[in-house]
Structures are given as C-alpha cells and as structure tokens.
Motif scaffolding. Structure first.
Motif, PDB file in Angstrom:
ATOM      1  N   ASP A 238      44.412  40.165  41.829  1.00  0.00           N
ATOM      2  CA  ASP A 238      45.454  40.131  42.857  1.00  0.00           C
ATOM      3  C   ASP A 238      46.779  40.462  42.186  1.00  0.00           C
ATOM      4  O   ASP A 238      46.816  40.916  41.031  1.00  0.00           O
ATOM      5  CB  ASP A 238      45.478  38.769  43.558  1.00  0.00           C
ATOM      6  N   THR A 239      47.887  40.241  42.888  1.00  0.00           N
ATOM      7  CA  THR A 239      49.189  40.592  42.314  1.00  0.00           C
ATOM      8  C   THR A 239      49.492  39.769  41.065  1.00  0.00           C
ATOM      9  O   THR A 239      50.093  40.271  40.121  1.00  0.00           O
ATOM     10  CB  THR A 239      50.306  40.396  43.347  1.00  0.00           C
ATOM     11  N   HIS A 240      49.091  38.497  41.046  1.00  0.00           N
ATOM     12  CA  HIS A 240      49.351  37.652  39.883  1.00  0.00           C
ATOM     13  C   HIS A 240      48.560  38.130  38.669  1.00  0.00           C
ATOM     14  O   HIS A 240      49.105  38.256  37.569  1.00  0.00           O
ATOM     15  CB  HIS A 240      48.984  36.197  40.189  1.00  0.00           C
ATOM     16  N   VAL A 241      47.280  38.375  38.862  1.00  0.00           N
ATOM     17  CA  VAL A 241      46.434  38.816  37.744  1.00  0.00           C
ATOM     18  C   VAL A 241      46.929  40.156  37.199  1.00  0.00           C
ATOM     19  O   VAL A 241      47.012  40.350  35.985  1.00  0.00           O
ATOM     20  CB  VAL A 241      44.963  38.910  38.178  1.00  0.00           C
ATOM     21  N   GLY A 242      47.295  41.059  38.078  1.00  0.00           N
ATOM     22  CA  GLY A 242      47.812  42.346  37.630  1.00  0.00           C
ATOM     23  C   GLY A 242      49.112  42.202  36.861  1.00  0.00           C
ATOM     24  O   GLY A 242      49.291  42.798  35.790  1.00  0.00           O
ATOM     25  N   ARG A 243      50.028  41.403  37.401  1.00  0.00           N
ATOM     26  CA  ARG A 243      51.335  41.218  36.755  1.00  0.00           C
ATOM     27  C   ARG A 243      51.186  40.576  35.374  1.00  0.00           C
ATOM     28  O   ARG A 243      51.760  41.047  34.390  1.00  0.00           O
ATOM     29  CB  ARG A 243      52.221  40.340  37.642  1.00  0.00           C
ATOM     30  N   LEU A 244      50.410  39.514  35.283  1.00  0.00           N
ATOM     31  CA  LEU A 244      50.251  38.840  34.002  1.00  0.00           C
ATOM     32  C   LEU A 244      49.497  39.694  32.993  1.00  0.00           C
ATOM     33  O   LEU A 244      49.795  39.655  31.794  1.00  0.00           O
ATOM     34  CB  LEU A 244      49.545  37.495  34.194  1.00  0.00           C
TER      35      LEU A 244
ATOM     36  N   LEU B  67      51.350  40.371  29.502  1.00  0.00           N
ATOM     37  CA  LEU B  67      50.685  39.864  28.306  1.00  0.00           C
ATOM     38  C   LEU B  67      50.133  40.975  27.417  1.00  0.00           C
ATOM     39  O   LEU B  67      49.554  40.708  26.367  1.00  0.00           O
ATOM     40  CB  LEU B  67      49.543  38.928  28.711  1.00  0.00           C
ATOM     41  N   GLY B  68      50.285  42.217  27.853  1.00  0.00           N
ATOM     42  CA  GLY B  68      49.798  43.334  27.056  1.00  0.00           C
ATOM     43  C   GLY B  68      48.291  43.421  27.009  1.00  0.00           C
ATOM     44  O   GLY B  68      47.709  43.884  26.019  1.00  0.00           O
ATOM     45  N   LEU B  69      47.631  42.998  28.088  1.00  0.00           N
ATOM     46  CA  LEU B  69      46.181  43.102  28.171  1.00  0.00           C
ATOM     47  C   LEU B  69      45.752  44.389  28.875  1.00  0.00           C
ATOM     48  O   LEU B  69      44.629  44.850  28.710  1.00  0.00           O
ATOM     49  CB  LEU B  69      45.613  41.898  28.927  1.00  0.00           C
ATOM     50  N   SER B  70      46.648  44.945  29.676  1.00  0.00           N
ATOM     51  CA  SER B  70      46.383  46.195  30.386  1.00  0.00           C
ATOM     52  C   SER B  70      47.708  46.889  30.658  1.00  0.00           C
ATOM     53  O   SER B  70      48.712  46.221  30.920  1.00  0.00           O
ATOM     54  CB  SER B  70      45.659  45.921  31.706  1.00  0.00           C
ATOM     55  N   ALA B  71      47.684  48.202  30.590  1.00  0.00           N
ATOM     56  CA  ALA B  71      48.871  48.977  30.944  1.00  0.00           C
ATOM     57  C   ALA B  71      48.724  49.586  32.333  1.00  0.00           C
ATOM     58  O   ALA B  71      49.579  50.346  32.782  1.00  0.00           O
ATOM     59  CB  ALA B  71      49.100  50.076  29.907  1.00  0.00           C
ATOM     60  N   GLN B  72      47.653  49.238  33.025  1.00  0.00           N
ATOM     61  CA  GLN B  72      47.323  49.868  34.302  1.00  0.00           C
ATOM     62  C   GLN B  72      48.037  49.178  35.472  1.00  0.00           C
ATOM     63  O   GLN B  72      48.305  47.977  35.430  1.00  0.00           O
ATOM     64  CB  GLN B  72      45.818  49.826  34.530  1.00  0.00           C
ATOM     65  N   THR B  73      48.313  49.953  36.516  1.00  0.00           N
ATOM     66  CA  THR B  73      48.859  49.388  37.750  1.00  0.00           C
ATOM     67  C   THR B  73      47.809  49.348  38.852  1.00  0.00           C
ATOM     68  O   THR B  73      47.934  48.556  39.787  1.00  0.00           O
ATOM     69  CB  THR B  73      50.081  50.206  38.238  1.00  0.00           C
TER      70      THR B  73
ATOM     71  N   PRO C  45      44.640  48.059  40.474  1.00  0.00           N
ATOM     72  CA  PRO C  45      43.866  46.823  40.271  1.00  0.00           C
ATOM     73  C   PRO C  45      42.466  47.064  39.723  1.00  0.00           C
ATOM     74  O   PRO C  45      41.972  46.271  38.906  1.00  0.00           O
ATOM     75  CB  PRO C  45      43.811  46.208  41.675  1.00  0.00           C
ATOM     76  N   ASN C  46      41.815  48.140  40.148  1.00  0.00           N
ATOM     77  CA  ASN C  46      40.470  48.417  39.655  1.00  0.00           C
ATOM     78  C   ASN C  46      40.467  48.692  38.153  1.00  0.00           C
ATOM     79  O   ASN C  46      39.545  48.297  37.433  1.00  0.00           O
ATOM     80  CB  ASN C  46      39.863  49.611  40.397  1.00  0.00           C
ATOM     81  N   ARG C  47      41.499  49.362  37.681  1.00  0.00           N
ATOM     82  CA  ARG C  47      41.570  49.669  36.251  1.00  0.00           C
ATOM     83  C   ARG C  47      41.994  48.447  35.445  1.00  0.00           C
ATOM     84  O   ARG C  47      41.572  48.273  34.298  1.00  0.00           O
ATOM     85  CB  ARG C  47      42.511  50.853  36.021  1.00  0.00           C
ATOM     86  N   VAL C  48      42.851  47.608  36.033  1.00  0.00           N
ATOM     87  CA  VAL C  48      43.167  46.333  35.375  1.00  0.00           C
ATOM     88  C   VAL C  48      41.888  45.516  35.223  1.00  0.00           C
ATOM     89  O   VAL C  48      41.610  44.950  34.161  1.00  0.00           O
ATOM     90  CB  VAL C  48      44.213  45.539  36.191  1.00  0.00           C
ATOM     91  N   GLU C  49      41.097  45.467  36.281  1.00  0.00           N
ATOM     92  CA  GLU C  49      39.831  44.745  36.244  1.00  0.00           C
ATOM     93  C   GLU C  49      38.934  45.273  35.121  1.00  0.00           C
ATOM     94  O   GLU C  49      38.339  44.489  34.356  1.00  0.00           O
ATOM     95  CB  GLU C  49      39.121  44.882  37.589  1.00  0.00           C
ATOM     96  N   ALA C  50      38.836  46.584  35.003  1.00  0.00           N
ATOM     97  CA  ALA C  50      37.997  47.189  33.969  1.00  0.00           C
ATOM     98  C   ALA C  50      38.489  46.816  32.571  1.00  0.00           C
ATOM     99  O   ALA C  50      37.688  46.519  31.674  1.00  0.00           O
ATOM    100  CB  ALA C  50      37.969  48.707  34.143  1.00  0.00           C
TER     101      ALA C  50
END
Length: 226
Positions: free
Chosen positions: A153-159, A163-169, A171-176
């Motif tokens: 969601d917006t929180h998981v994507g933002r954090l 936190l430098g865990l993903s550079a993606q915007t 959501p599917n790519r953040v999940e990956a």
C-alpha cells in the motif's frame, strides 16, 4: 499459481539493500512483534469486503462502517441480492462509497456465480473480482489463508523507498524487490509491520526520524533534512 510480478525481469536493488534488509526486519520484530492487519473481520468474505472498502480510506473508517454492513449482509449470498443503492447507506462515511457499493454488489454476485459464495484461495481468482486488485488479493490470501504475500500500500511503498529497499514507484515492482530481499516466511509480518511503522512513526509529511528505531541504518531517501 505464479503471480505476474514474479515473472518480471529483476530490477537493480538500491545499494546496500541486501545488507540493510535483515536490520530492518530485526528492528520491526522488536517494535511490532504481533503485527497484523488492523481491519476487523471474522471470515474471508468480511476481510475481502473490508479490504475493498479500505482503498483510499482509513482502516478506522472501514471498521466503523462494517459492523452494520455485515449485520445486513453477512455473506456473499445475502449481498448478492442487494443493489448498489441498498449498500450505499452503510458505507456513506467511506471515500468513493458509490463506486465501492457498485463493486461490492457485483463482487458478491461473482462469488456466487464463480465460487459458490466462497472467497477463493487463489490469487488470480481474487484479482478478477470487482473492486479487487493485486493488493487486495495479497491481503486476503495472507490474512485469511496464511499464504506468503506482501501487500504494497502507500505506507509499504513509501517506507521501502525511504529505507533504500526499493527504488521503484510501481507497487508491483516494490513487491518484487521486497520478495527478493526478505525470506518468504517473513512476508506477511513484513508488510503489516511496515504499515504500522508508516502510520505511527515514518509519516508521509513529517516523519518522526528522531523517534525512529530504524534511524541508525536508514538512508532517509527522499526525506527533507530538518
């Protein structure tokens, strides 16, 4: 069934993400050992409905509306007989309530026609329901059926970005990215803990970095210095 994002070519993770991930997980374990969804539900149908309602709305507003809604429509069979205008008064306090009422009426009929009134334990089948999507499917499958999943969601994507865990915007790519960084057995906990941290500490506009237990290893990407 393999989900779409798991078949995409892997994007490059931010520098240090692999070393940072276990630190993030350990800190979240200490902060939120019992992290779980804050949506209130008694069965998969109630969770599915609540998750559809939670899009662009707070869990607090959803939890305030669903007791009366579920008293009137306790299952897919009952809700499938309702028209959107019958559902609207129960969810009027929730954003986009007209569109959501329409989706719920259709969703309930789809459950009856396709799945005998039961919420399927299948990713693609949930995604195909009216008002559902990838995040909804991950929430339902992880919380109702215990299947490893990360709901972004917006929180998981933002954090994830801060936190430098993903550079993606996307959501599917953040999940990956998160699935690559964290063990499968931690996925359900991870997304709930990130949501709680995003609601309580790593706020969207004014993150409370001075009070954050993750501050010592957080690169604070995109956070304005204060």
């Amino acid at each position: 069934m393999t989900s779409p994002s798991r078949r995409r070519p892997a994007a490059r993770l931010p520098g240090g993400a692999t070393k940072r991930a276990p630190l993030v997980l350990a800190a979240l374990r200490r902060l939120y050992p019992d992290a779980r969804t804050e949506l209130q539900f008694r069965d998969p149908f109630e969770l599915l409905v609540a998750t559809v309602l939670s899009a662009q709305a707070t869990d607090v507003s959803v939890n305030a509306a669903t007791p009366a809604l579920f008293a009137a429509y306790p299952d897919a069979a009952a809700m499938s007989l309702a028209e959107p205008e019958d559902i609207e008064p129960y969810i009027r306090s929730i954003g986009l309530y007209r569109a959501k009422a329409k989706n719920l009426a259709t969703l309930a009929r789809q459950l009856m026609e396709r799945h005998g009134g039961e919420v399927p334990n299948d990713f693609d089948a949930v995604v195909a329901l009216a008002g559902a999507g990838r995040k909804t499917a991950n929430v339902v499958l992880s919380n109702a059926y215990g299947r490893p999943a990360i709901a972004v969601d917006t929180h998981v994507g933002r954090l994830s970005r801060r936190l430098g865990l993903s550079a993606q915007t996307d959501p599917n790519r953040v999940e990956a990215d998160l699935m690559r960084l964290f063990p499968e057995e931690d996925w359900i906990f991870l997304h709930h803990a990130l949501i709680l941290h995003g609601r309580r500490v790593c706020l969207a506009r004014r993150p409370l970095c001075g009070q954050c237990a993750l501050a010592e290893f957080c690169p604070r990407i995109g956070v304005e210095p204060r």
